[in-house]
Motif scaffolding. Sequence first.
Motif, short mmCIF file in Angstrom:
data_model
loop_
_atom_site.label_atom_id
_atom_site.label_comp_id
_atom_site.label_asym_id
_atom_site.label_seq_id
_atom_site.Cartn_x
_atom_site.Cartn_y
_atom_site.Cartn_z
N ILE A 99 -7.28 1.84 -3.29
CA ILE A 99 -8.48 1.01 -4.21
C ILE A 99 -7.64 -0.02 -4.36
N ILE A 100 -7.17 -0.74 -4.77
CA ILE A 100 -7.02 -2.07 -4.84
C ILE A 100 -7.24 -2.66 -3.39
N GLY A 101 -6.00 -2.38 -2.51
CA GLY A 101 -5.39 -2.62 -0.66
C GLY A 101 -4.44 -3.67 -0.87
N LYS A 102 -4.38 -3.93 0.04
CA LYS A 102 -3.54 -4.87 0.50
C LYS A 102 -3.44 -6.52 -0.43
N ALA A 103 -2.82 -6.06 -1.47
CA ALA A 103 -3.01 -7.60 -1.55
C ALA A 103 -4.40 -7.86 -2.13
N GLY A 104 -4.58 -6.60 -3.15
CA GLY A 104 -6.46 -7.06 -4.22
C GLY A 104 -7.72 -6.88 -2.71
N SER A 105 -7.44 -6.81 -1.18
CA SER A 105 -7.95 -7.12 -0.39
C SER A 105 -9.81 -5.88 -0.25
N MET A 106 -9.31 -4.55 -0.84
CA MET A 106 -9.72 -3.54 -0.77
C MET A 106 -11.36 -4.11 -1.66
N VAL A 107 -10.79 -4.00 -2.77
CA VAL A 107 -10.91 -4.20 -4.22
C VAL A 107 -12.43 -5.64 -3.86
N SER A 108 -11.11 -7.13 -3.61
CA SER A 108 -12.61 -7.97 -3.39
C SER A 108 -13.48 -7.87 -2.27
N MET A 109 -13.19 -6.55 -1.39
CA MET A 109 -14.50 -6.50 -0.29
C MET A 109 -15.97 -5.78 -1.17
N ILE A 110 -15.37 -5.22 -1.98
CA ILE A 110 -16.42 -4.15 -2.90
C ILE A 110 -17.06 -4.96 -3.74
N LYS A 111 -16.57 -5.75 -4.13
CA LYS A 111 -16.66 -7.11 -5.24
C LYS A 111 -17.42 -8.48 -4.48
N LYS A 128 -15.24 7.15 -2.28
CA LYS A 128 -15.33 7.41 -0.98
C LYS A 128 -13.68 7.06 -0.76
N ILE A 129 -13.14 5.75 -1.47
CA ILE A 129 -11.98 5.84 -1.31
C ILE A 129 -10.92 6.75 -1.74
N GLU A 130 -10.90 7.04 -2.79
CA GLU A 130 -10.57 8.34 -3.41
C GLU A 130 -9.85 9.54 -2.80
N GLN A 131 -11.17 9.93 -2.13
CA GLN A 131 -11.51 10.86 -0.95
C GLN A 131 -10.04 10.83 0.30
N GLU A 132 -10.42 9.67 0.52
CA GLU A 132 -10.08 9.34 2.05
C GLU A 132 -9.19 8.47 2.18
N ALA A 133 -8.11 8.87 0.96
CA ALA A 133 -7.01 7.85 0.49
C ALA A 133 -5.78 7.09 1.64
N HIS A 134 -5.64 9.44 1.89
CA HIS A 134 -4.75 9.21 2.96
C HIS A 134 -4.24 9.06 4.37
N LEU A 135 -5.75 8.87 4.78
CA LEU A 135 -6.48 8.93 5.92
C LEU A 135 -6.40 7.11 6.40
N SER A 136 -5.70 6.78 7.79
CA SER A 136 -6.15 5.52 8.12
C SER A 136 -7.44 4.72 8.61
N GLY A 137 -7.75 3.63 8.75
CA GLY A 137 -8.38 3.05 8.89
C GLY A 137 -9.29 3.25 8.15
N LEU A 138 -9.25 2.84 6.68
CA LEU A 138 -10.11 2.80 5.67
C LEU A 138 -10.67 1.84 4.86
N VAL A 190 -14.80 2.12 5.36
CA VAL A 190 -15.49 1.35 3.63
C VAL A 190 -16.31 0.08 4.37
N LYS A 191 -16.04 -0.43 4.71
CA LYS A 191 -16.87 -1.52 5.22
C LYS A 191 -18.24 -0.75 5.99
N ALA A 192 -17.96 -0.37 6.17
CA ALA A 192 -19.16 0.17 7.81
C ALA A 192 -20.22 0.96 6.25
N PHE A 193 -19.39 2.06 5.41
CA PHE A 193 -20.79 2.37 4.02
C PHE A 193 -20.89 1.65 3.09
#
Lengths: 241, 234
Positions: free
Chosen positions: A160-172, A205-215, A219-222
């Motif tokens: 959910i946090i992503g590499k150095a916070g990249s995922m959460v900052s995208m949601i923000k 969505k991240i929680e459910q698909e955490a084990h898949l690559s290209g997440l 998430v960006k498309a979502f």
Amino acid sequence: MGKLLIQDKEIVVPGEIIAEGMDHLPGQGTYREGDKIIAGRLGLANVEGRAVKLIALSGRYIPKRNDTIICQVIDVGFSGWRVETNSAYSAMLSVKDATSEFIRRGADITHYFNVGDYLVAKITNVTSQKLIDISTKGPGLRKLHGGRIIQVNCNKVPRIIGKAGSMVSMIKNATGCRITVGQNGLVWLEGEPKSEYIAIEAIRKIEQEAHLSGLTDRVKAFLEEKTGKKVEPGVEEPELR
Amino acid sequence: MTYSKRLNDRKMDELRPIEAKVGVIERADGSAMFKIGNTWAYASVYGPRNLYPKFMQDPQSGILRVNYNMMPFSGSGERVRPGANRRAKEISMVSEKALLPVLDLKEFPNSVVDVFIELPQTEAGSRCAGICAASMALADAGLNMKDLVAAVSVGRVDDKLLVDLDYSEEAYEDGPVADIPIAMMPQSGKITLLQMDGEVTKEDLRKAIGMGKEACGRIYEVMKKALKEKYEVQ
């Protein structure tokens, strides 16, 4: 010659034989019995050179030093607060770790934090008997006002946090929400009700698909579909927030 | 008349049809369902979590607490009176002792792991189904375990040795019957539960346990598959 009996990134169950022979080393979540390496829990096998370790996929939060967590005050004492940490153990926040202000002995400390308040805190120490000390002195550590708290699987927090916070900052950026992710699986969000809702959906969505690559791309498309705006890929933030 | 053929047309060492699924209860930390024939067991695991009253806490290790419960209309006859009774207490205790050898709760001093086994319908072999469901649920809860636990009942009906007795066999009237629930760690082959109701000879008991071990191996494969299915990449 030792033999690896599973594939890298395979799910293994407790008691499953991972490798035979002495060529491999048992890592976290595994143990050696005779010349076999056996899984000591349910997890995702990760083979790194000779070492085999298991990555946890489920389970409750285990308090660790230097984790930033979101917790709730459950009791107020003479010289501190007891807080609930979403794990098997509650933590102690003493007055001297709570604020740099001077507080007179015997003063009413509910003025700072009261029962029911949510805090962002850092774990400063965990003893062998799991007595936990936390602190709210530091960048980003504070009392939370407003917003909402959701609970997620604490093993998915790194995703959910992503590499150095990249995922959460995208949601923000996409939703305009303020978000704080605690290592203990509690997430605080605040924003417009509609965008809060989109942010929660994205986190689920991240929680459910955490084990898949290209997440990240998905998430960006979502987020683009839900907000109807172009979403910039997340920037890497130095500090988790 | 000797018991030459099983009433439901099974082979002597054949199990009833098994269905297993993991993660059936969303709010629990770990959960599983295990159906064997008409015996259904659901297990949910909560914890490790705070343990009170305080005198029950163990500063060396976490403790395991198992609760076995048959639902009011789960029996084949009369309504089962809800709540704890002598039988349920005993089965809770033996299930706990059957599961404890595989668990390592050293990492969670002063805490408790609660396991609730619920049986919506039963037709013999309920403690075995409960133990299978509970061991999958404990694995699902991400606890440190050195192995799973698989369980099955074996027994003697008249002069035949059978695996996985159903109610009609347990209640067979025209000859001696022995019902022997077994739980074991399938990887190491160690037995964690062995009870018996009825009478058998020493040789038959040895043979029956051997059949039970083999059957537990088959159950283990089903449990393993169910656990992997929940987490496998779709």
